[in-house]
Write a protein that holds these residues in place. Structure first.
Motif: not given
Length: 289
Positions: A196-197, A204-208, A223-224
């Motif tokens: 995802v990251h 998904y942008l700017d997650k995890n 978190f995603e």
């Protein structure tokens, strides 16, 4: 107290290469059985990742020495000495990982820091060679990690904790592992979370941002879950396998934007604003009025 830092990743290089070769063999075996899911390896992309990773070892060594030197200086101002027992190691590892979350998030949200980190996201493939595509300008380490000495983590332990954190992150760069057990996925970073990251899908942008503990992303709202096929790479991909272009393209683009900026405030915003920020045009001002 140790007089010099210990770099665990240097000792792990042979294992990295063996695991990489093992992943290539596994993916080829799966493809022969008709599994076309993982993107796998591409010769030019893999070569670029390996070369970028090889060159990165030199600046990383220099930065690690700087982190260790600053931490050693700060050690004299420590609040307490946590020693080398369970508490000391727990604070070292969890503390480094929390600092890593903060550093990693800052690198995605502040453009001049994004220029340090973006090359790690530049591959449109996702495999163990992607893990090796490390930055050539990792200067942000000196901001986020030496301070652990102030809360009682011995400088040599800080460096080992950093090595453990980086070693853990190697195995999550793969498409060959789907999901881990639910308890593992809840607490720790996994291939699914880190795919995802590396995704350029809007959700998904700017997650995890996690290094080891995905709990930080859950706690801080970043978190995603992986719920659709990940498109790897950048929102605007490089289409280049030149290591120099991979390492420095964002610095070049940032410099061009700063030179063309209409004001000093815009120049400042280009540097510290989010990647992709642009000053409002006269048309935008009229439309917003």
């Amino acid at each position: 107290m140790n007089s010099e830092p210990i770099d665990l990743t240097t000792y792990a290089i042979p294992a990295f290469l063996l695991l990489l070769l093992g992943e290539i063999w596994l993916l080829r075996s799966r493809r022969r059985r008709g599994d076309s899911g993982p993107l796998g390896y591409e010769r030019r992309d893999t070569a670029a990742s390996l070369l970028v990773g090889l060159v990165s070892t030199m600046p990383v060594l220099a930065i690690n020495l700087a982190v260790f030197a600053i931490a050693t200086w700060l050690w004299q101002f420590r609040i307490v000495d946590l020693s080398t027992g369970v508490i000391g190691w727990s604070v070292a590892i969890v503390g480094w990982d929390l600092a890593y979350y903060c550093q990693h998030r800052a690198e995605h949200e502040i453009r001049v820091l994004w220029a340090c980190h973006v090359n790690h996201h530049s591959s449109e493939r996702y495999n163990l060679s992607t893990a090796i595509r490390q930055p050539w300008t990792p200067w942000t380490h000196v901001i986020f990690y030496p301070g652990l000495a102030l809360v009682g983590v011995r400088p040599w332990m800080i460096m080992i904790a950093g090595g453990i954190d980086l070693l853990f992150q190697f195995w999550v760069h793969t498409e060959t592992i789907d999901r881990m057990p639910r308890w593992f996925e809840f607490v720790l970073n996994t291939p699914s979370h880190h795919r995802v990251h590396h995704g350029s899908n809007p959700q998904y942008l700017d997650k995890n941002y996690a290094g080891i503990f995905i709990l930080f992303d859950r706690a801080f709202g970043t978190f995603e879950v992986e719920n659709e096929r990940v498109r790897y790479g950048l929102t605007k991909n490089l289409t280049s396998f030149n290591p120099l272009r991979i390492a420095f393209h964002e610095y070049i683009d940032l410099s061009a934007d700063v030179r063309r900026a209409p004001s000093w405030s815009a120049r400042f915003r280009y540097l510290v604003g989010r990647p992709g920020w642009q000053p409002a045009t006269s048309v935008d001002v009229v439309q917003d009025a």
